[in-house]
Motif scaffolding. Sequence first.
Motif, PDB file in Angstrom:
ATOM      1  N   PHE A 181       3.241  -2.645   3.594  1.00 17.67           N
ATOM      2  CA  PHE A 181       2.724  -1.319   3.274  1.00 17.67           C
ATOM      3  C   PHE A 181       1.616  -1.466   2.236  1.00 17.67           C
ATOM      4  O   PHE A 181       1.780  -2.196   1.253  1.00 17.67           O
ATOM      5  N   LEU A 193       2.373   7.041  -0.872  1.00 19.29           N
ATOM      6  CA  LEU A 193       2.358   6.667   0.531  1.00 19.29           C
ATOM      7  C   LEU A 193       3.641   7.250   1.110  1.00 19.29           C
ATOM      8  O   LEU A 193       4.743   6.787   0.799  1.00 19.29           O
ATOM      9  N   ASN A 240       2.272   6.669   9.171  1.00 20.63           N
ATOM     10  CA  ASN A 240       2.989   5.602   8.463  1.00 20.63           C
ATOM     11  C   ASN A 240       4.326   5.267   9.114  1.00 20.63           C
ATOM     12  O   ASN A 240       5.163   4.602   8.502  1.00 20.63           O
TER      13      ASN A 240
END
Length: 193
Positions: free
Chosen positions: A100, A109, A116
């Motif tokens: 990531f 995030l 994602n």
Amino acid sequence: MIEENTIVKATTIRRASVAGLAALALLGTTACSAVNLQATTLEYAPSDGVQANVDNVQLRNIALIAAEENGAGRFIGSLSTSDGEPAEVTITVNGESFDFSVPGNLENLMLEAEENETVVTNIGGHPGGMVDAEVSVNGTTEPLRIAVLSAALPEYRDFLPVEVSEGELTDHLYDFPEHGGGHWVGVDEDGGH
């Protein structure tokens, strides 16, 4: 006839007794915090997932959403940095590693975001349990136990990485409205939970 000094002494003694009892009562109510654990001082994850800090990365509400034991599971939660600098994070679950890129500028995030989406092929555990994982950041690796949440819970169904019917998710659950207004309870064939 009672002398004035006797009245003053009795009043002073009464006031001293009341002050002493008040001090003992105050000590009795505050002394508990000196010897007992205070729940408000404990650090904990305020959601269903887990939290951890590895190097400069903050992992918050990290969990896997799954429908069955040793099945596929999708990550949810967020990653951010405490210092605003970008970071590269690797999370390893059951032999699979996932990379990531955490943005800088104190941005999160969000693993729930469609762009994602990250799926573990075999979570190595079961919904309702925890699985062992490792988190690596800037050469620092730490163990982490990740919660596996059941997609039987409606709020997690959209994150389930495989197609499963409603019946497959909930047939093993029984509704007991007479015991608290319809809470769902998982019960296996032997009557255990």
